[in-house]
Design an enzyme around this catalytic site. Structure first.
Site, PDB file in Angstrom:
ATOM      1  N   MET A   1      -6.495   3.861  -3.187  1.00  0.00           N
ATOM      2  CA  MET A   1      -5.721   3.569  -1.989  1.00  0.00           C
ATOM      3  C   MET A   1      -4.338   4.201  -2.102  1.00  0.00           C
ATOM      4  O   MET A   1      -3.888   4.486  -3.198  1.00  0.00           O
ATOM      5  CB  MET A   1      -5.614   2.061  -1.794  1.00  0.00           C
ATOM      6  CG  MET A   1      -6.966   1.409  -1.477  1.00  0.00           C
ATOM      7  SD  MET A   1      -6.826  -0.320  -1.077  1.00  0.00           S
ATOM      8  CE  MET A   1      -6.828  -0.997  -2.734  1.00  0.00           C
ATOM      9  N   CYS A   2      -3.701   4.413  -0.987  1.00  0.00           N
ATOM     10  CA  CYS A   2      -2.394   5.072  -0.884  1.00  0.00           C
ATOM     11  C   CYS A   2      -2.552   6.586  -0.913  1.00  0.00           C
ATOM     12  O   CYS A   2      -3.583   7.128  -1.289  1.00  0.00           O
ATOM     13  CB  CYS A   2      -1.416   4.632  -1.966  1.00  0.00           C
ATOM     14  SG  CYS A   2      -1.234   2.843  -2.130  1.00  0.00           S
ATOM     15  N   ARG A   3      -1.513   7.260  -0.512  1.00  0.00           N
ATOM     16  CA  ARG A   3      -1.394   8.713  -0.568  1.00  0.00           C
ATOM     17  C   ARG A   3       0.023   9.018  -1.020  1.00  0.00           C
ATOM     18  O   ARG A   3       0.974   8.331  -0.628  1.00  0.00           O
ATOM     19  CB  ARG A   3      -1.628   9.367   0.791  1.00  0.00           C
ATOM     20  CG  ARG A   3      -2.943   9.068   1.476  1.00  0.00           C
ATOM     21  CD  ARG A   3      -4.089   9.973   1.025  1.00  0.00           C
ATOM     22  NE  ARG A   3      -4.740   9.474  -0.174  1.00  0.00           N
ATOM     23  CZ  ARG A   3      -5.780  10.065  -0.767  1.00  0.00           C
ATOM     24  NH1 ARG A   3      -6.248  11.198  -0.275  1.00  0.00           N
ATOM     25  NH2 ARG A   3      -6.328   9.544  -1.836  1.00  0.00           N
TER      26      ARG A   3
END
Length: 246
Positions: A1-3
């Protein structure tokens, strides 16, 4: 998850790196193209950048989605920097919400981000957390798996490890106690290190020696982007980019 994304090179605005590209980090907050876990990154965002003549970075973080923050557009337009680290967040279940939980985390001249999740958070990570001295554990900025990983990396940095050593040791320590996705990103404004461990990571150089980018996913379709193999450590600086197996 996240970028997340980091940049080193000549002076550019965050707008040029995060907003203007057709698939930039700004767009990845609601429409990532290669994200394997989660669908949007609307649980906070952060930007850390370095001003000429000051090795301690500034940060701008918020708890909400990047597209809902009117002030970010102004900041991204007028700041010029030779180094930055930015991230958009999709929160791991059981992790704290709020601005302090959004990357980048910071201490001294360092900025850090984590794209992924540590399995077993929080109850199953007592042994991993015990690797930190109690005072450092209590000083973690947020009750999140990412903040714990930052604490482990920071402990190594303060003991004299370089960027790559700190990230490699953090991944090794974590993998010895649990499983998870451990894509880490770390910079001191002069060099950067990143790990690919369970999620996507790419790098490219800008034309004419204009700089280096490391990102969870490409911000455009330029063939200059190179995918980093899983379970690798990337190092980037004035001498170029190297990638080795972890």
């Amino acid at each position: 998850m996240c970028r997340h994304l980091a940049y080193l090179g000549g002076p550019l605005t965050p707008r040029e790196l995060l907003v203007e590209p057709p698939f930039g980090l700004y767009r990845q907050s609601w429409a990532p193209r290669t994200q394997r876990y989660g669908t949007v990154n609307a649980d906070g965002f952060g930007l850390g950048w370095y001003a000429d003549g000051d090795e301690v970075p500034a940060r701008y973080r918020r708890a909400g989605p990047i597209w809902a923050d009117a002030s970010f557009a102004d900041l991204a337009r007028v700041i010029r920097t030779r180094a930055l680290l930015a991230a958009v967040r999709s929160a791991t279940e059981g992790c704290a919400a709020g601005e302090t939980a959004a990357a980048p985390f910071a201490a001294g001249r360092w900025l850090f981000s984590h794209n992924g999740a540590v399995d077993g958070w929080p109850a199953g990570l007592d042994a991993l957390a015990a690797l930190l001295p109690p005072a450092e554990l209590l000083a973690l900025e947020a009750r999140t798996d990412s903040a714990l990983l930052w604490g482990l990396a920071l402990h190594r940095l303060r003991a004299g490890a370089d960027l790559g050593e700190a990230l490699a040791a953090t991944v090794a320590d974590t993998a010895a106690h649990t499983t998870g996705r451990l894509n880490l990103l770390l910079t001191d404004g002069r060099a950067l290190a990143a790990t690919a461990w369970g999620d996507t990571l790419h790098h490219r150089t800008l034309p004419g020696g204009g700089g280096v980018l490391v990102a969870s996913e490409p911000y455009d379709d330029d063939p200059a982007w190179t995918a980093v193999p899983d379970r690798s450590l990337l190092l980037a600086g004035p001498d170029g980019i190297t990638v080795r197996a972890l």
